[in-house]
Design a protein around this motif. Structure first.
Motif, PDB file in Angstrom:
ATOM      1  N   LEU A  99      75.283 -26.233 -33.683  1.00  0.00           N
ATOM      2  CA  LEU A  99      76.020 -24.990 -33.888  1.00  0.00           C
ATOM      3  C   LEU A  99      77.059 -25.178 -34.991  1.00  0.00           C
ATOM      4  O   LEU A  99      77.968 -25.991 -34.863  1.00  0.00           O
ATOM      5  N   GLU A 100      76.895 -24.401 -36.071  1.00  0.00           N
ATOM      6  CA  GLU A 100      77.864 -24.484 -37.162  1.00  0.00           C
ATOM      7  C   GLU A 100      79.149 -23.817 -36.713  1.00  0.00           C
ATOM      8  O   GLU A 100      79.138 -22.763 -36.100  1.00  0.00           O
ATOM      9  N   GLN A 101      80.252 -24.487 -37.005  1.00  0.00           N
ATOM     10  CA  GLN A 101      81.571 -23.991 -36.647  1.00  0.00           C
ATOM     11  C   GLN A 101      82.492 -24.216 -37.831  1.00  0.00           C
ATOM     12  O   GLN A 101      82.088 -24.773 -38.843  1.00  0.00           O
ATOM     13  N   LEU A 102      83.738 -23.815 -37.695  1.00  0.00           N
ATOM     14  CA  LEU A 102      84.688 -24.014 -38.784  1.00  0.00           C
ATOM     15  C   LEU A 102      84.841 -25.482 -39.134  1.00  0.00           C
ATOM     16  O   LEU A 102      85.060 -25.835 -40.287  1.00  0.00           O
ATOM     17  N   SER A 103      84.716 -26.362 -38.144  1.00  0.00           N
ATOM     18  CA  SER A 103      84.921 -27.784 -38.398  1.00  0.00           C
ATOM     19  C   SER A 103      83.645 -28.608 -38.279  1.00  0.00           C
ATOM     20  O   SER A 103      83.711 -29.832 -38.186  1.00  0.00           O
ATOM     21  N   ALA A 104      82.479 -27.965 -38.289  1.00  0.00           N
ATOM     22  CA  ALA A 104      81.213 -28.699 -38.184  1.00  0.00           C
ATOM     23  C   ALA A 104      80.127 -27.986 -38.980  1.00  0.00           C
ATOM     24  O   ALA A 104      79.848 -26.816 -38.750  1.00  0.00           O
ATOM     25  N   ASP A 105      79.560 -28.711 -39.929  1.00  0.00           N
ATOM     26  CA  ASP A 105      78.463 -28.181 -40.738  1.00  0.00           C
ATOM     27  C   ASP A 105      77.300 -29.165 -40.711  1.00  0.00           C
ATOM     28  O   ASP A 105      77.498 -30.372 -40.562  1.00  0.00           O
ATOM     29  N   TYR A 106      76.109 -28.632 -40.903  1.00  0.00           N
ATOM     30  CA  TYR A 106      74.892 -29.443 -40.836  1.00  0.00           C
ATOM     31  C   TYR A 106      73.994 -29.089 -42.008  1.00  0.00           C
ATOM     32  O   TYR A 106      73.977 -27.957 -42.466  1.00  0.00           O
ATOM     33  N   PHE A 107      73.257 -30.099 -42.479  1.00  0.00           N
ATOM     34  CA  PHE A 107      72.271 -29.834 -43.512  1.00  0.00           C
ATOM     35  C   PHE A 107      71.030 -30.655 -43.230  1.00  0.00           C
ATOM     36  O   PHE A 107      71.072 -31.637 -42.487  1.00  0.00           O
ATOM     37  N   CYS A 108      69.911 -30.204 -43.787  1.00  0.00           N
ATOM     38  CA  CYS A 108      68.627 -30.852 -43.535  1.00  0.00           C
ATOM     39  C   CYS A 108      67.865 -30.973 -44.852  1.00  0.00           C
ATOM     40  O   CYS A 108      68.384 -30.647 -45.915  1.00  0.00           O
ATOM     41  N   ASN A 109      66.636 -31.420 -44.784  1.00  0.00           N
ATOM     42  CA  ASN A 109      65.827 -31.635 -45.990  1.00  0.00           C
ATOM     43  C   ASN A 109      65.570 -30.338 -46.758  1.00  0.00           C
ATOM     44  O   ASN A 109      65.327 -30.369 -47.959  1.00  0.00           O
ATOM     45  N   LYS A 110      65.649 -29.199 -46.065  1.00  0.00           N
ATOM     46  CA  LYS A 110      65.495 -27.906 -46.718  1.00  0.00           C
ATOM     47  C   LYS A 110      66.619 -27.686 -47.748  1.00  0.00           C
ATOM     48  O   LYS A 110      66.437 -26.959 -48.720  1.00  0.00           O
ATOM     49  N   HIS A 111      67.755 -28.347 -47.543  1.00  0.00           N
ATOM     50  CA  HIS A 111      68.922 -28.184 -48.409  1.00  0.00           C
ATOM     51  C   HIS A 111      68.970 -29.225 -49.535  1.00  0.00           C
ATOM     52  O   HIS A 111      69.990 -29.356 -50.206  1.00  0.00           O
ATOM     53  N   LEU A 112      67.880 -29.958 -49.735  1.00  0.00           N
ATOM     54  CA  LEU A 112      67.826 -30.977 -50.791  1.00  0.00           C
ATOM     55  C   LEU A 112      66.979 -30.452 -51.941  1.00  0.00           C
ATOM     56  O   LEU A 112      65.958 -29.808 -51.720  1.00  0.00           O
ATOM     57  N   ASN A 113      67.397 -30.760 -53.180  1.00  0.00           N
ATOM     58  CA  ASN A 113      66.561 -30.360 -54.316  1.00  0.00           C
ATOM     59  C   ASN A 113      65.385 -31.327 -54.441  1.00  0.00           C
ATOM     60  O   ASN A 113      65.205 -32.218 -53.610  1.00  0.00           O
ATOM     61  N   TRP A 114      64.602 -31.197 -55.483  1.00  0.00           N
ATOM     62  CA  TRP A 114      63.355 -31.959 -55.598  1.00  0.00           C
ATOM     63  C   TRP A 114      63.564 -33.469 -55.652  1.00  0.00           C
ATOM     64  O   TRP A 114      62.674 -34.224 -55.277  1.00  0.00           O
ATOM     65  N   GLY A 139      66.234 -34.990 -54.062  1.00  0.00           N
ATOM     66  CA  GLY A 139      66.993 -35.406 -52.891  1.00  0.00           C
ATOM     67  C   GLY A 139      68.479 -35.131 -52.936  1.00  0.00           C
ATOM     68  O   GLY A 139      69.204 -35.538 -52.030  1.00  0.00           O
ATOM     69  N   LYS A 140      68.956 -34.435 -53.957  1.00  0.00           N
ATOM     70  CA  LYS A 140      70.385 -34.108 -54.042  1.00  0.00           C
ATOM     71  C   LYS A 140      70.666 -32.917 -53.127  1.00  0.00           C
ATOM     72  O   LYS A 140      70.034 -31.879 -53.240  1.00  0.00           O
ATOM     73  N   PRO A 141      71.627 -33.068 -52.216  1.00  0.00           N
ATOM     74  CA  PRO A 141      71.961 -31.950 -51.341  1.00  0.00           C
ATOM     75  C   PRO A 141      72.547 -30.785 -52.127  1.00  0.00           C
ATOM     76  O   PRO A 141      73.411 -30.970 -52.976  1.00  0.00           O
ATOM     77  N   GLU A 142      72.059 -29.589 -51.847  1.00  0.00           N
ATOM     78  CA  GLU A 142      72.560 -28.359 -52.465  1.00  0.00           C
ATOM     79  C   GLU A 142      72.746 -27.342 -51.351  1.00  0.00           C
ATOM     80  O   GLU A 142      71.813 -26.638 -50.982  1.00  0.00           O
ATOM     81  N   HIS A 143      73.957 -27.315 -50.842  1.00  0.00           N
ATOM     82  CA  HIS A 143      74.280 -26.478 -49.697  1.00  0.00           C
ATOM     83  C   HIS A 143      75.749 -26.096 -49.831  1.00  0.00           C
ATOM     84  O   HIS A 143      76.601 -26.957 -50.046  1.00  0.00           O
ATOM     85  N   ALA A 144      76.059 -24.824 -49.718  1.00  0.00           N
ATOM     86  CA  ALA A 144      77.422 -24.345 -49.954  1.00  0.00           C
ATOM     87  C   ALA A 144      78.445 -25.032 -49.043  1.00  0.00           C
ATOM     88  O   ALA A 144      79.500 -25.479 -49.510  1.00  0.00           O
ATOM     89  N   GLN A 145      78.133 -25.158 -47.759  1.00  0.00           N
ATOM     90  CA  GLN A 145      79.063 -25.784 -46.828  1.00  0.00           C
ATOM     91  C   GLN A 145      79.268 -27.261 -47.163  1.00  0.00           C
ATOM     92  O   GLN A 145      80.371 -27.791 -47.047  1.00  0.00           O
ATOM     93  N   LEU A 146      78.210 -27.922 -47.588  1.00  0.00           N
ATOM     94  CA  LEU A 146      78.322 -29.329 -47.967  1.00  0.00           C
ATOM     95  C   LEU A 146      79.212 -29.470 -49.200  1.00  0.00           C
ATOM     96  O   LEU A 146      80.056 -30.359 -49.264  1.00  0.00           O
ATOM     97  N   ASN A 147      79.049 -28.585 -50.168  1.00  0.00           N
ATOM     98  CA  ASN A 147      79.891 -28.625 -51.362  1.00  0.00           C
ATOM     99  C   ASN A 147      81.350 -28.389 -51.010  1.00  0.00           C
ATOM    100  O   ASN A 147      82.244 -29.035 -51.571  1.00  0.00           O
ATOM    101  N   ASP A 148      81.622 -27.487 -50.068  1.00  0.00           N
ATOM    102  CA  ASP A 148      82.990 -27.262 -49.600  1.00  0.00           C
ATOM    103  C   ASP A 148      83.546 -28.525 -48.937  1.00  0.00           C
ATOM    104  O   ASP A 148      84.700 -28.885 -49.134  1.00  0.00           O
ATOM    105  N   PHE A 149      82.726 -29.183 -48.137  1.00  0.00           N
ATOM    106  CA  PHE A 149      83.114 -30.435 -47.475  1.00  0.00           C
ATOM    107  C   PHE A 149      83.498 -31.487 -48.522  1.00  0.00           C
ATOM    108  O   PHE A 149      84.511 -32.161 -48.389  1.00  0.00           O
ATOM    109  N   LEU A 150      82.684 -31.624 -49.561  1.00  0.00           N
ATOM    110  CA  LEU A 150      82.917 -32.650 -50.583  1.00  0.00           C
ATOM    111  C   LEU A 150      84.161 -32.370 -51.428  1.00  0.00           C
ATOM    112  O   LEU A 150      84.725 -33.294 -52.009  1.00  0.00           O
ATOM    113  N   LYS A 151      84.606 -31.142 -51.484  1.00  0.00           N
ATOM    114  CA  LYS A 151      85.801 -30.787 -52.252  1.00  0.00           C
ATOM    115  C   LYS A 151      87.092 -31.082 -51.496  1.00  0.00           C
ATOM    116  O   LYS A 151      88.161 -31.121 -52.086  1.00  0.00           O
TER     117      LYS A 151
END
Length: 186
Positions: free
Chosen positions: A87-102, A104-116
């Motif tokens: 369950l995605e919440q304000l303090s928990a985000d998840y990503f899977c292989n669907k969120h990886l480009n060709w 293997g680089k993750p491309e997911h808005a929540q992940l990018n927010d996490f990395l910032k």
């Protein structure tokens, strides 16, 4: 045999491209020894393999929150979809292989927010060699990165050794050793 062999070659090529990307785009970060006790913000990276591993990771996040830390969880699922129990919440985000480009680089808005985010401490709870996790560890801005995976030790500021160490034991060791190293031991 040919299909399996082609898949292995493709995976190797993807890994090479992702490693090149990581080295070329290495994020500069301000490193600082921050004890878990004194950290105001703490982040966790976990691999979610099943519902039990999800519950363990979420329990660890709850421990951080209960200790007065602002905590975030980033969970990686090595599958095509994020399962219903994550369950995605304000303090928990998840990503899977669907969120990886060709490659293997993750491309997911929540992940990018996490990395910032400029976390005081980032804890890696993963045990396996996973290229998306390496990407996250390399691109994060955390002041202090700690974990116990030999696959990711090049990204850590502190490696807690121990092959059969549980997540709870790792958290206890991180608390103990960061207190000792920062000179704040009780």
């Amino acid at each position: 045999f040919d299909k399996k062999y082609n898949s292995m070659i493709a995976d190797t090529i993807k890994r090479i491209f992702l490693n090149r990307y990581i080295k070329k785009n290495k994020r500069q970060r301000y490193k600082e020894l921050v004890s878990l006790q004194r950290a105001k913000t703490a982040a966790m990276i976990c691999q979610i393999e099943d519902e039990d591993s999800y519950k363990k990771c979420y329990a660890l996040l709850s421990k951080l929150h209960n200790r007065g830390r602002k905590g975030w969880l980033l969970g990686y699922i090595n599958d095509k979809i994020v399962p219903y129990y994550c369950l995605e919440q304000l303090s928990a985000d998840y990503f899977c292989n669907k969120h990886l480009n060709w490659f293997g680089k993750p491309e997911h808005a929540q992940l990018n927010d996490f990395l910032k985010q400029d976390f005081d401490i980032l804890i890696d709870f993963t045990k396996n060699e996973l290229s998306p996790i390496k990407y996250c560890l390399q691109m994060c801005k955390a002041k202090f990165i700690v974990g116990n995976s030999n696959y990711n030790k090049e990204f850590y500021d502190l490696l807690i050794e121990g092959e059969k160490i549980s997540e709870e034991e790792l958290l206890e060791n991180i608390e103990k050793y960061t207190e000792q190293l920062s000179g704040n031991e009780r």
